[in-house]
Design a protein around this motif. Structure first.
Motif, short mmCIF file in Angstrom:
data_model
loop_
_atom_site.label_atom_id
_atom_site.label_comp_id
_atom_site.label_asym_id
_atom_site.label_seq_id
_atom_site.Cartn_x
_atom_site.Cartn_y
_atom_site.Cartn_z
N ARG A 21 0.69 -1.19 -0.08
CA ARG A 21 -0.06 0.11 -0.08
C ARG A 21 0.93 1.22 0.09
O ARG A 21 1.55 1.48 0.73
CB ARG A 21 -0.90 0.14 1.29
N VAL A 22 0.79 2.12 -1.14
CA VAL A 22 1.65 3.19 -1.10
C VAL A 22 1.05 4.23 -1.56
O VAL A 22 -0.24 4.36 -2.12
CB VAL A 22 2.54 2.93 -2.21
N THR A 23 1.73 5.67 -1.46
CA THR A 23 1.19 6.74 -2.19
C THR A 23 2.11 6.91 -3.33
O THR A 23 3.43 6.93 -2.95
CB THR A 23 0.88 7.88 -1.23
N VAL A 24 1.73 7.58 -4.54
CA VAL A 24 2.67 7.73 -5.39
C VAL A 24 2.32 9.37 -5.79
O VAL A 24 1.06 9.79 -6.11
CB VAL A 24 2.28 7.14 -6.76
N ALA A 25 3.43 10.21 -6.19
CA ALA A 25 3.32 11.50 -6.27
C ALA A 25 4.22 11.91 -7.79
O ALA A 25 5.23 11.50 -7.55
CB ALA A 25 3.67 12.50 -5.13
N VAL A 26 3.62 12.70 -8.34
CA VAL A 26 4.50 13.39 -9.46
C VAL A 26 4.38 14.56 -9.56
O VAL A 26 3.29 15.21 -9.31
CB VAL A 26 3.76 12.65 -10.92
N VAL A 27 5.68 15.13 -9.60
CA VAL A 27 5.82 16.81 -9.52
C VAL A 27 6.60 17.01 -10.99
O VAL A 27 7.39 16.09 -11.53
CB VAL A 27 6.59 17.04 -8.36
N ASP A 28 6.31 18.28 -11.23
CA ASP A 28 7.04 18.80 -12.46
C ASP A 28 8.38 19.30 -12.04
O ASP A 28 9.03 19.17 -10.76
CB ASP A 28 6.24 19.97 -12.94
N ARG A 29 9.16 19.78 -12.82
CA ARG A 29 10.61 20.29 -12.63
C ARG A 29 10.85 21.14 -11.80
O ARG A 29 11.69 21.33 -10.94
CB ARG A 29 11.16 20.68 -13.87
N ASN A 30 9.63 21.92 -11.38
CA ASN A 30 9.73 23.32 -10.24
C ASN A 30 9.27 22.65 -9.03
O ASN A 30 9.23 23.38 -8.05
CB ASN A 30 8.88 24.27 -10.89
N GLY A 31 8.69 21.46 -8.93
CA GLY A 31 8.36 20.66 -7.69
C GLY A 31 6.73 20.97 -7.45
O GLY A 31 6.38 20.48 -6.38
N ASN A 32 6.07 21.36 -8.56
CA ASN A 32 4.77 21.43 -8.44
C ASN A 32 4.20 20.12 -8.73
O ASN A 32 4.34 19.57 -9.60
CB ASN A 32 4.29 22.58 -9.29
N THR A 33 3.17 19.78 -7.85
CA THR A 33 2.32 18.32 -7.85
C THR A 33 1.60 18.41 -9.17
O THR A 33 0.81 19.40 -9.30
CB THR A 33 1.51 18.22 -6.49
N ILE A 34 1.72 17.47 -10.07
CA ILE A 34 0.84 17.00 -11.01
C ILE A 34 -0.18 16.13 -10.90
O ILE A 34 -1.38 16.18 -11.27
CB ILE A 34 1.86 16.75 -12.20
N ALA A 35 0.25 15.05 -10.01
CA ALA A 35 -0.47 14.01 -9.79
C ALA A 35 -0.39 13.38 -8.29
O ALA A 35 0.92 13.27 -8.18
CB ALA A 35 -0.69 13.10 -10.79
N VAL A 36 -1.27 12.77 -7.49
CA VAL A 36 -1.20 11.97 -6.64
C VAL A 36 -2.00 10.91 -6.55
O VAL A 36 -3.33 11.24 -6.64
CB VAL A 36 -1.04 12.80 -5.06
N LEU A 37 -1.66 9.63 -6.07
CA LEU A 37 -2.99 8.61 -5.99
C LEU A 37 -2.32 8.12 -4.81
O LEU A 37 -1.15 7.66 -4.36
CB LEU A 37 -2.54 7.70 -7.23
#
Length: 192
Positions: A86-102
């Protein structure tokens, strides 16, 4: 004299009220005129266009799309589920702004922020966070940089060698597993 004072006081009150009314009407009129000036679009067109900035004074960057971030997050979460994690996944852009979190079902509350910080760290340093952990031995104050987390589980995403995003995973029993799932997310973004 008393009548004169009353008259003066009444005159002052009346004068003050008239001045306040005039100022209020003037302000309202100015706001109304500004809000509905028919030549406002003309003034906007005469402003300096963005292209007036010299090319040498700008740089272009590439960014991961929201669709790509969602695909990567889904792939990472799927890889973890297949292993029973069970995990959380985060994707951020080059500037560290969150694009997606599941956030997977039943994952701990701390994993959300940890996944974002791992993704940010990987994107900022353009290196997997497991490698960055090793750098702490020689430079321990790296861990003091705001927003970073030097634990395994974050991987950078690059386009033509330039970092465009970071994927962070948190919640598995080890940073090595978190990183395995982050890599699974990054793998769906590679071209065939």
């Amino acid at each position: 004299m008393a009548a004169h004072r009353q008259h003066t006081r009444g005159t002052r009150l009346l004068t003050g009220a008239l001045v306040a009314a005039a100022l209020g009407a003037g302000t309202f009129g100015a706001v109304s005129a500004t809000a509905s000036t028919p030549d406002a679009p003309q003034r906007a067109r005469t402003a300096a266009p963005a292209s007036a900035v010299a090319e040498r004074d700008t740089h272009r960057t590439r960014h991961l799309t929201a669709d790509a971030a969602a695909r990567a997050a889904q792939a990472a979460l799927k890889a973890a589920r297949e292993d029973g994690q069970r995990v959380t996944v985060a994707v951020v852009d080059r500037n560290g702004n969150t694009i997606a979190v599941l956030r997977g079902d039943g994952v701990g509350p701390q994993s959300y922020q940890s996944a974002e910080r791992k993704a940010y760290t990987a994107a900022s340093w353009n290196a997997p966070t497991s490698e960055l952990v090793k750098r702490l031995e020689s430079t321990p104050n790296l861990k003091d940089i705001p927003g970073t987390l030097f634990l395994g589980g974050g991987v950078p995403v690059a386009a033509d060698g330039t970092p465009v995003a970071g994927i962070g995973v948190a919640g598995a029993p080890s940073g090595a597993l978190d990183e395995k799932y982050a890599r699974a997310g990054a793998a769906v973004l590679t071209t065939d």
